[in-house]
Design a protein around this motif. Structure first.
Motif, short mmCIF file in Angstrom:
data_model
loop_
_atom_site.label_atom_id
_atom_site.label_comp_id
_atom_site.label_asym_id
_atom_site.label_seq_id
_atom_site.Cartn_x
_atom_site.Cartn_y
_atom_site.Cartn_z
N PHE A 1 -3.70 -7.46 2.10
CA PHE A 1 -4.08 -8.16 3.45
C PHE A 1 -3.82 -9.64 3.75
CE2 PHE A 1 -7.13 -4.31 3.27
CZ PHE A 1 -6.21 -3.51 3.91
N ASP A 2 -3.87 -10.60 2.59
CA ASP A 2 -3.51 -11.87 2.81
C ASP A 2 -2.19 -12.07 3.10
OD1 ASP A 2 -4.54 -14.66 2.38
OD2 ASP A 2 -2.87 -14.58 0.80
N ALA B 1 0.58 -10.93 11.04
CA ALA B 1 -0.46 -10.06 11.38
C ALA B 1 -1.82 -9.92 10.92
CB ALA B 1 0.40 -8.47 10.86
N SER B 2 -2.40 -10.86 11.38
CA SER B 2 -3.77 -11.15 11.12
C SER B 2 -4.80 -10.15 11.85
CB SER B 2 -4.28 -12.43 11.16
OG SER B 2 -4.01 -12.80 12.60
N GLY B 3 -6.16 -10.24 11.20
CA GLY B 3 -7.07 -9.32 11.93
C GLY B 3 -7.55 -8.19 11.22
N ASP B 4 -8.97 -7.75 11.55
CA ASP B 4 -9.12 -6.64 10.75
C ASP B 4 -8.86 -5.46 11.13
OD1 ASP B 4 -10.81 -6.37 13.20
OD2 ASP B 4 -12.88 -6.73 12.14
N PRO C 1 0.85 -1.32 -0.08
CA PRO C 1 0.09 -0.04 -0.19
C PRO C 1 0.85 1.22 0.05
CG PRO C 1 -0.76 -1.54 1.49
CD PRO C 1 0.37 -2.16 1.23
N PHE C 2 0.66 2.35 -0.67
CA PHE C 2 1.29 3.46 -0.77
C PHE C 2 0.16 4.81 -0.83
CE2 PHE C 2 1.11 2.23 -5.20
CZ PHE C 2 0.60 3.37 -5.87
#
Length: 307
Positions: A166-167, A175-178, A150-151
């Motif tokens: 995110f995957d 580093a999981s989790g919403d 991401p940027f």
């Protein structure tokens, strides 16, 4: 995070499924071409050139209160885009895509937070747009591939995100989790806040005269401030009662997993501190937690305090 049923931002441009034509950037992670991004892969203390940069924030608000637009003075280059509204593209999963809905809600929550902070100073907050893409994308900062992570592009004032990141965040970086995902979005929006208050234009101007080591050291301070700004957003999100058990731990873990030292140990087996440009895991956790605790811009002065 309790996000379902909440307002979704209209400032989301869905370009998924389109070809970014033009290739990608080599080298993976870090900083290039004016883009400000999370790394996917303490420097030495920076010099005094930006030691008073937090004053720019105060000056920004003072000038705007007098009817003067400092963005016209600080823009420089192609950064004057006013495109903060959405042109709806044809995404690969359509309007029912849950992940798109989630990031749209997170972006809306950042809008509420920063609109409120700016309004408390009698100012308007120019909301950034978020571009969702697949594989590669064209921005005002050039072409980028999903591998860059991401940027934020100051040139068009947009956050760029391939949702597939995110995957990777969960599987590759543990580093999981919403709320870990929400932290990523809030960090990039933090760079937008730096941009509209003049911090990024000043840094981009000064780094042209810096050595690579000096630029890396100052980049760390820029990135840690964006982490602190993400913490400010989390502070106000918590006040709304939107956080669930474990959310803060998810964000702190994400900050830890993308620290320069942790990433280098994972990818190359050893650490090269002089190459850091985002901050160590400890630094990233500390500054996110600081913004989270106070919710005050004045407590995010990474340029005048030891990091």
């Amino acid at each position: 995070m309790r996000w379902k049923g909440r307002r979704q931002s209209s400032n989301v441009e869905d370009r998924r499924g389109r070809s970014g034509s033009g290739g990608s950037f080599p080298g993976g992670f870090g900083r290039s071409g004016g883009r400000i991004r999370l790394p996917m892969g303490g420097g030495r203390r920076a010099g005094g050139g930006l030691s008073g940069i937090i004053v720019l924030v105060v000056l920004f608000f003072a000038l705007r209160a007098c009817g003067i637009d400092p963005l016209e003075m600080l823009a420089g280059g192609p950064g004057g885009s006013n495109q903060t509204t959405t042109t709806q593209g044809q995404g690969t999963s359509g309007a029912s895509d849950e992940m798109k809905q989630f990031v749209s809600v997170v972006l809306a929550e950042t809008e509420d937070t920063w609109n409120g902070i700016f309004e408390s100073q009698g100012l308007d907050y120019k909301e950034p747009a978020m571009v969702l893409f697949t594989d590669s994308v064209r921005s005002a900062c050039g072409f980028a591939s999903a591998a860059t992570g991401p940027f934020y592009c100051p040139g068009d004032q947009k956050v760029y995100l391939d949702l597939g990141f995110f995957d990777q965040l969960s599987r590759r970086f543990e580093a999981s989790g919403d709320f870990a995902q929400a932290y990523v979005v809030a960090h990039e929006v933090g760079h937008h806040v730096q941009n509209v208050t003049g911090i990024l234009p000043r840094f981009n101007q000064m780094r042209q005269r810096m050595s690579q080591a000096e630029a890396n050291a100052m980049s760390i301070r820029v990135e840690l401030q964006a982490d602190c700004f993400a913490g400010i957003w989390a502070h106000y999100t918590a006040q709304k009662g939107l956080l669930e058990d474990g959310d803060i731990e998810e964000a702190l873990n994400a900050a830890n997993q993308i620290g320069d030292d942790t990433l280098q140990r994972r990818t190359q087996g050893y650490v090269v501190p002089e190459s850091f440009n985002h901050g160590t895991s400890q630094q990233r956790r500390t500054w996110f937690a600081r913004g989270l605790k106070s919710g005050r811009l004045a407590d995010c002065d990474t340029f005048n305090e030891p990091i």
